[in-house]
Write an enzyme that holds these catalytic residues in place. Structure first.
Site, PDB file in Angstrom:
ATOM      1  N   GLU A 118      40.105  38.122  54.626  1.00 49.98           N
ATOM      2  CA  GLU A 118      39.531  39.243  53.885  1.00 49.98           C
ATOM      3  C   GLU A 118      38.970  38.773  52.543  1.00 49.98           C
ATOM      4  O   GLU A 118      37.904  39.233  52.107  1.00 49.98           O
ATOM      5  CB  GLU A 118      40.584  40.319  53.670  1.00 49.98           C
ATOM      6  CG  GLU A 118      41.020  41.003  54.958  1.00 49.98           C
ATOM      7  CD  GLU A 118      41.823  42.250  54.714  1.00 49.98           C
ATOM      8  OE1 GLU A 118      41.215  43.325  54.543  1.00 49.98           O
ATOM      9  OE2 GLU A 118      43.071  42.158  54.679  1.00 49.98           O
ATOM     10  N   GLU A 138      46.778  42.256  61.645  1.00 55.56           N
ATOM     11  CA  GLU A 138      47.661  43.303  61.149  1.00 55.56           C
ATOM     12  C   GLU A 138      48.120  44.255  62.253  1.00 55.56           C
ATOM     13  O   GLU A 138      49.194  44.858  62.161  1.00 55.56           O
ATOM     14  CB  GLU A 138      46.961  44.085  60.036  1.00 55.56           C
ATOM     15  CG  GLU A 138      46.856  43.355  58.715  1.00 55.56           C
ATOM     16  CD  GLU A 138      45.663  42.415  58.625  1.00 55.56           C
ATOM     17  OE1 GLU A 138      45.399  41.902  57.531  1.00 55.56           O
ATOM     18  OE2 GLU A 138      45.000  42.185  59.676  1.00 55.56           O
TER      19      GLU A 138
END
Length: 266
Positions: A118, A138
């Site tokens: 990210e 995630e």
């Protein structure tokens, strides 16, 4: 006094800041790294170098997040507000990197999971080694990426592939990521450090305010589409005629021809 997990250095080239993550053994994201990365970004905002390289020490860029420290306490107490506050901090951190007014390069030399990918997506350009791999995993713990990675990946590769990447929680190699457009350049593993540094150094030596204008126009495109980007381009690009770099580059072009100009960032 312990060494912080993230450090910012300029070395022999004060125009290029090098941000290094060194939080062994796996550069897992925990509160210490979160605090240190925030401090590093604050330093970049205050020092205003002309370019930045983000890199990591160790065998991997990151094995992901320290779930036991960061998410487990929130999950065990059903702390929805605590989760929102923490994710708001993560989103803000990614956005601050994205908004830095100079070129940013991310070097991925190995496994790059969750927050690290990210962060890479918040940078302007990503250089990856051939054996590097990437994942937003995630979903394996019932979460979704929360530093802006899903949406920034979608900007690069489209929503369909972003959904595939996030929902399957898979790990994808550098070659595939380059084909998708998620990685800008793949190089041999032993060249990642050299290529990424030279790219960052070259961008830092360039027309800094013109690079900032390019980033701003593309942000307008992302927010409001082609019409908004077109509406803002004249104002953003026109302001460059007031910079010393443009005037000097024009003089250099007339006197010496193309590609001979040097820039100061002013």
């Amino acid at each position: 006094m312990s060494t912080p997990p993230v450090r910012v250095e300029t070395g022999s080239d004060p125009e290029l800041a090098v941000v290094t993550v060194n939080h062994p053994p796996l550069n897992l994201y925990d509160r210490d790294l979160h605090t240190s990365l925030n401090e590093a970004v604050t330093a970049l905002e205050q020092q205003r170098p002309r370019g930045a390289l983000f890199r990591a020490e160790g065998k991997v860029v990151s094995g992901g997040v320290d779930v036991r420290e960061t998410f487990l306490p929130l999950a065990q107490t059903h702390d929805v507000e605590g989760g929102r506050r923490y994710f708001a901090e993560l989103v803000e951190l990614g956005e601050r990197v994205h908004l830095l007014p100079f070129p940013t390069v991310f070097a991925a030399h190995g496994l790059t999971l969750t927050w690290a990918f990210e962060l890479a997506l918040a940078c302007d350009l990503i250089v990856a080694g051939e054996s590097a791999s990437f994942g937003l995993i995630e979903a394996t713990v019932g979460l979704t990426p929360a530093m802006g990675g899903t949406q920034r990946l979608a900007e690069r590769v489209g929503q369909g592939r972003a959904k595939w990447f996030v929902m399957t929680a898979g790990r994808f190699g550098a070659a595939e990521m380059e084909r998708w457009g998620a990685v800008d350049r793949m190089v041999p593993d032993d060249e990642v450090e050299t290529v990424s540094r030279e790219l960052a150094r070259s961008l830092a030596a360039g027309p800094t305010q013109a690079h900032a204008a390019t980033k701003e126009i593309l942000r307008e495109l992302a927010v409001g589409g082609l019409g908004q980007a077109n509406a803002r381009t004249a104002e953003i690009a026109g302001a460059l005629f007031g910079t010393e770099d443009l005037r000097g580059a024009m003089d250099s072009f007339v006197e010496q021809g193309h590609g001979k100009a040097t820039f100061t960032g002013r």
